[in-house]
Design a protein around this motif. Structure first.
Motif, PDB file in Angstrom:
ATOM      1  N   LEU A  16      71.880  -5.150 -13.019  1.00 38.28           N
ATOM      2  CA  LEU A  16      70.575  -5.586 -13.526  1.00 38.28           C
ATOM      3  C   LEU A  16      69.826  -4.434 -14.185  1.00 38.28           C
ATOM      4  N   LEU A  17      69.914  -3.242 -13.604  1.00 39.27           N
ATOM      5  CA  LEU A  17      69.266  -2.070 -14.208  1.00 39.27           C
ATOM      6  C   LEU A  17      69.919  -1.720 -15.541  1.00 39.27           C
ATOM      7  N   ASP A  18      71.241  -1.834 -15.610  1.00 43.67           N
ATOM      8  CA  ASP A  18      71.943  -1.590 -16.873  1.00 43.67           C
ATOM      9  C   ASP A  18      71.478  -2.564 -17.946  1.00 43.67           C
ATOM     10  N   ALA A  19      71.373  -3.831 -17.570  1.00 49.03           N
ATOM     11  CA  ALA A  19      70.959  -4.858 -18.525  1.00 49.03           C
ATOM     12  C   ALA A  19      69.543  -4.585 -19.028  1.00 49.03           C
ATOM     13  N   ALA A  20      68.638  -4.285 -18.108  1.00 43.39           N
ATOM     14  CA  ALA A  20      67.253  -4.010 -18.503  1.00 43.39           C
ATOM     15  C   ALA A  20      67.167  -2.760 -19.368  1.00 43.39           C
ATOM     16  N   ALA A  21      67.931  -1.728 -19.014  1.00 40.36           N
ATOM     17  CA  ALA A  21      67.918  -0.482 -19.789  1.00 40.36           C
ATOM     18  C   ALA A  21      68.443  -0.702 -21.204  1.00 40.36           C
ATOM     19  N   ASP A  22      69.394  -1.621 -21.352  1.00 43.50           N
ATOM     20  CA  ASP A  22      69.917  -1.944 -22.687  1.00 43.50           C
ATOM     21  C   ASP A  22      68.898  -2.714 -23.521  1.00 43.50           C
ATOM     22  N   LEU A  23      68.109  -3.567 -22.873  1.00 43.90           N
ATOM     23  CA  LEU A  23      67.164  -4.421 -23.590  1.00 43.90           C
ATOM     24  C   LEU A  23      65.838  -3.730 -23.895  1.00 43.90           C
ATOM     25  N   LEU A  24      65.388  -2.855 -23.024  1.00 41.63           N
ATOM     26  CA  LEU A  24      64.057  -2.257 -23.165  1.00 41.63           C
ATOM     27  C   LEU A  24      63.835  -1.469 -24.457  1.00 41.63           C
ATOM     28  N   PRO A  25      64.810  -0.682 -24.942  1.00 42.58           N
ATOM     29  CA  PRO A  25      64.540   0.090 -26.159  1.00 42.58           C
ATOM     30  C   PRO A  25      64.126  -0.754 -27.355  1.00 42.58           C
ATOM     31  N   GLU A  26      64.698  -1.952 -27.485  1.00 40.84           N
ATOM     32  CA  GLU A  26      64.341  -2.808 -28.617  1.00 40.84           C
ATOM     33  C   GLU A  26      63.218  -3.791 -28.280  1.00 40.84           C
ATOM     34  N   ALA A  27      63.209  -4.278 -27.049  1.00 44.41           N
ATOM     35  CA  ALA A  27      62.207  -5.279 -26.677  1.00 44.41           C
ATOM     36  C   ALA A  27      60.883  -4.645 -26.266  1.00 44.41           C
ATOM     37  N   GLY A  28      60.942  -3.430 -25.688  1.00 45.97           N
ATOM     38  CA  GLY A  28      59.745  -2.855 -25.104  1.00 45.97           C
ATOM     39  C   GLY A  28      59.388  -3.597 -23.838  1.00 45.97           C
TER      40      GLY A  28
END
Length: 199
Positions: A16-28
């Motif tokens: 879950l942390l990997d998924a969030a870390a992948d999404l955060l840079p573009e989604a904020g």
């Protein structure tokens, strides 16, 4: 020995942390959706909520995990340094260079979507700052036993804050920033060590 259940739970959390870390840079932060994290990790949205409670806690956990990676790198720089000032210099260079290469940190510092992640490094960054300063203070005393615990803590917090300032407002190379930080700290270190010897 770690049980299978514990290992499975740890693996789920990391996914879950990997998924969030992948999404955060573009989604904020504003654009991050728990449903998207769940889909990327291949679990239900409720699973994400069960693990973290809310989006703020998930984002904070990502930030703390990222910080722990930085702290491991900083520790390695101190452990191979041939003195306190070289150790500080190596640690500052590593911090700034690694931050610029890290997608999440780079997004927080330089993209419109990532702007709302910046408080994790600044106004809401106290857990990260404290962990970095605590680690640095321990290393300072190992490399310079003449420092008191109080002096090491003050020097470490100053170094961390100066490094963060150079990171957030990047006007110099990593090496130049490290030169500036060590130039400021060198006389303070000498003074603290001298005073410690006098007592």
């Amino acid at each position: 020995m770690t049980s299978f259940t514990d290992r499975t739970k740890a693996s789920l959390r990391e996914s879950l942390l990997d998924a969030a870390a992948d999404l955060l840079p573009e989604a904020g932060y504003a654009g991050l959706r728990m449903a998207d994290v769940a889909a990327k990790a291949g679990v239900s949205r409720q699973t994400v909520y069960n693990e973290f409670g809310n989006k703020a806690a998930l984002t904070q956990a990502v930030a703390l995990r990222t910080a722990s990676e930085f702290l491991d790198g900083i520790r390695q720089r101190f452990e191979t340094a041939d003195g306190l000032l070289p150790g500080i210099h190596h640690a500052v260079v590593y911090t700034i260079e690694h931050a610029r290469e890290n997608r999440l940190v780079a997004a927080a510092l330089g993209t419109e979507a990532g702007e709302d992640l910046l408080p994790l490094l600044t106004t809401r960054g106290e857990p990260i700052l404290s962990a970095a300063a605590e680690l640095a203070a321990e290393q300072y005393r190992e490399l310079e036993p003449g420092l008191s615990a109080e002096s090491a803590a003050l020097l470490a917090e100053t170094a961390v804050r100066l490094s963060l300032s150079h990171l957030v407002l990047s006007t110099h190379s990593a090496a130049e920033a490290a030169d500036a930080v060590t130039a400021v700290l060198a006389p303070a270190i000498r003074q603290f060590v001298h005073n410690g010897v006098k007592r």
